[in-house]
Enzyme design. Sequence first.
Site, PDB file in Angstrom:
ATOM      1  N   ASP A  20       0.837  -1.208   0.000  1.00 45.83           N
ATOM      2  CA  ASP A  20       0.000   0.000   0.000  1.00 45.83           C
ATOM      3  C   ASP A  20       0.867   1.252   0.000  1.00 45.83           C
ATOM      4  O   ASP A  20       2.077   1.210   0.313  1.00 45.83           O
ATOM      5  CB  ASP A  20      -0.887  -0.049   1.258  1.00 45.83           C
ATOM      6  CG  ASP A  20      -2.172   0.760   1.128  1.00 45.83           C
ATOM      7  OD1 ASP A  20      -2.301   1.535   0.168  1.00 45.83           O
ATOM      8  OD2 ASP A  20      -3.040   0.606   2.017  1.00 45.83           O
TER       9      ASP A  20
ATOM     10  N   ASP B 159     -10.845   2.124  -3.122  1.00 46.30           N
ATOM     11  CA  ASP B 159     -11.413   1.866  -1.794  1.00 46.30           C
ATOM     12  C   ASP B 159     -12.935   1.883  -1.851  1.00 46.30           C
ATOM     13  O   ASP B 159     -13.596   1.515  -0.882  1.00 46.30           O
ATOM     14  CB  ASP B 159     -10.926   2.916  -0.793  1.00 46.30           C
ATOM     15  CG  ASP B 159      -9.553   2.559  -0.251  1.00 46.30           C
ATOM     16  OD1 ASP B 159      -9.120   1.410  -0.449  1.00 46.30           O
ATOM     17  OD2 ASP B 159      -8.911   3.429   0.374  1.00 46.30           O
TER      18      ASP B 159
HETATM   19  C1  DGJ Z   1      -5.861   1.908   1.856  1.00 47.86           C
HETATM   20  C2  DGJ Z   1      -6.255   0.674   1.106  1.00 47.86           C
HETATM   21  O1  DGJ Z   1      -6.790   1.009  -0.127  1.00 47.86           O
HETATM   22  C3  DGJ Z   1      -7.246  -0.105   1.945  1.00 47.86           C
HETATM   23  O2  DGJ Z   1      -7.704  -1.222   1.235  1.00 47.86           O
HETATM   24  C4  DGJ Z   1      -6.595  -0.505   3.233  1.00 47.86           C
HETATM   25  O3  DGJ Z   1      -5.536  -1.386   2.971  1.00 47.86           O
HETATM   26  C5  DGJ Z   1      -6.098   0.726   3.955  1.00 47.86           C
HETATM   27  N1  DGJ Z   1      -5.285   1.541   3.133  1.00 47.86           N
HETATM   28  C6  DGJ Z   1      -5.323   0.333   5.192  1.00 47.86           C
HETATM   29  O4  DGJ Z   1      -4.754   1.395   5.807  1.00 47.86           O
END
Ligand code: DGJ
Length: 750
Positions: free
Chosen positions: A501, A569
């Site tokens: 990430d 997300d």
């Molecule tokens: C952003 C990601 O897109 C989410 O799926 C998740 O992993 C969060 N970060 C965790 O902080």
Amino acid sequence: MGVKFFEDEKLFKLDTPLSTYAISIVYEEKLIAHTYYGKRIGWSGLNYLLGGDNNQTMKLASFREKGSVLDRLPMEYPTSGLGDFRESGVEIYAPYADTENSATDGNSGNRSVNPSANSGNYGFMPSYISHKIYRGKPKLLGLPATFAGEGDCETLEIECEDTLLNINLTLVYNVFNNLDVITRHVKIKNNSQKSVYLKKVMSACADLPNNNFEMLRLSGSWARERSISRVPIGCGHTGASSLRGESSHQSHPFFALVSRGASQDTGEVYGFHLVYSGNFSAMAELTQFDRVRAVIGINPYNFSWELAPSGEFTSPEAVLTYSSEGLGKMTRTLHDLYRNHLVRGKYKNAKRPVLINNWEGTYFNFNTEKLLDIARESAKLGIEMLVLDDGWFGKRGDDNSSLGDWFVNTEKLPQGLNYLVSEINKLGMKFGIWMEPEMVSPNSDLYRAHPDWAFQIPGRAPTLSRNQMVLDLSRRDVIEYVYGCISSVLKSANIEYLKWDMNRPLTDVFSGITKNQGEIYHRYMLGVYELQERLITDFPNLLLENCSGGGGRFDPGMLHYGPQFWCSDDTDAIERLKIQEGTALIYPLSTIGAHVSDCPNHIVGRVTPFETRGIVALAGTFGYELDVTKLSESDKAEIPKQIEAYHKYNELVRGGDYYRVASYSENKMYDCYMCVAKDKSEALVTFVNVLARPGGGKVRIKLKGLDENSMYQDVNSTQAYSGAALMYGGLDADCGWGDFKAQLIHIKAV
Ligand code: DGJ
């Protein structure tokens, strides 16, 4: 197919199955002009398309109006400051003239100008010196790029030189034999005795006659990534760019020039895509002579690369594709290119395990027992892998601390990772983990020990974002530390998947150990690429899913390392229709991370049927993002059916040709797309009726991509239709009564 040089005409002709790209050497100065790009032409004899008086024997320097010629001539790789006032491809600042070693450029007459007075200028005029044509495609050192075998591609390298500066420029073109794709990059070499500074290095340029072009871009925001928009090209500049140090949620390193009104199936489309994940600039300039100059490359903002004597700089790669059959043809070309010539590794052509990710299920609030409960229930339903997301390390109880402290949080996981993973493996499931390796929390042991490892400008309070800072990956010591952390986590247990990430853009870009700060943005990206290359080399069985706060760095650069990307997300099925449509315009479905999540949806609060969520997620990697122990029995009962559908259709979804039939973004009512087997023997149609219409009228959809002479049978009924009837007459979609309903139609040739 391939590359041909026509000596008499001084013309290079680059042919793909349906497109031709032509380059000419013009004037006595041997400038490299852009002659043609478009539908395939079988013959040479294209130099007349350049217009004007240009030919190989005339001396440009003797023209009274040399400036007007330079400002009109279509160029392959334009420079600035000497008469071409349009968007440039390259800008080189030479603080000193290389007087001892250089010749004149032949144009300064009796050299009444003292060459040493030539210091501190941007003039650069490369002339052709030689070329080579060979089969295959070389790697780009340290950079992600498409790859091709000797039978897939031919390469042309045009070597140019500016004799005054003693700088060589190599224009590299890779011409694909079976795809309408030409990839380009440039190399710049300093053969002088002094450093020069590269202020701008674009990867590609094309000078096209205007065909009433519109620019199609993919823009958006967090949770609204890659929304398709089209604007007419007006006089001046139209473009897309990022200064965020990542390709970004807001913008995308891609644009297409499309003839006005071009549709999925008709019109001219020129696609430009940059294989790069940092700051980029993608611009089209409509000039006074009704030509459109398109350039794409690293954003020149805060870019100043010192090229020391003998130093060489390689630009990222740009992908160019041409279609005279609308957007759909461009889509399928890029899908094939990225599936076959960009994505690598064990999962390149393989089905991915159905995963469950605990992020939306638990956020930071979990412990070993909770995770094992989720895993036990998941295993019973046919889910194949548990992914432990953010919060398993350091003292991370929320997003305010611990990034950089990649050791297990023993309050949440007292028996450690290895215990958790082996318990999960005993259930027959794989295990995956989340990391955010590029970041550091100010509240972390790492930051307390090495505050200078984070980007910050001396004397200025850093700009925090999600209460975190970015590690300076232009530094060797930081790269080594970060890689050590990643590899020791992966070696600590049987971890088969990594979600990498990146949750904030770059700001305060200042590196404490470098004199040339103008190199840091690009060196940062080189650091990320090096880390990912090492990772997939040392852990060849790992499934790497890249992510950046959702889809903020979903770009061809990152796809060279991980075969899939967390798309957004926003997991709401209806929002996903738009996001996945924009993403699938240029990326194969096999790369699009898509999960079924709980309702009301955490981002938009919408409630959609569980079945619809499953159908929409099938157009991606497929998985779950919820607490399965809290699901209603009826929703839970859907999971095995959805997983069965995933196993049944994934081959077709991953490897088939994608056709967009209708767009909810455009019609605001319903969405429809298809995956058609390469041999046209079967197809899967997805129809989502977003808003029900009063009167219950069914929607007639005209299918695409079938063989009109074959008979197809709906697998779920006995009804058979000819391909022609399905494509020209259509089929009534019927998902029944209510909003947000979805339907899969599976047809097979009989
Ligand atoms: C952003 C990601 O897109 C989410 O799926 C998740 O992993 C969060 N970060 C965790 O902080």
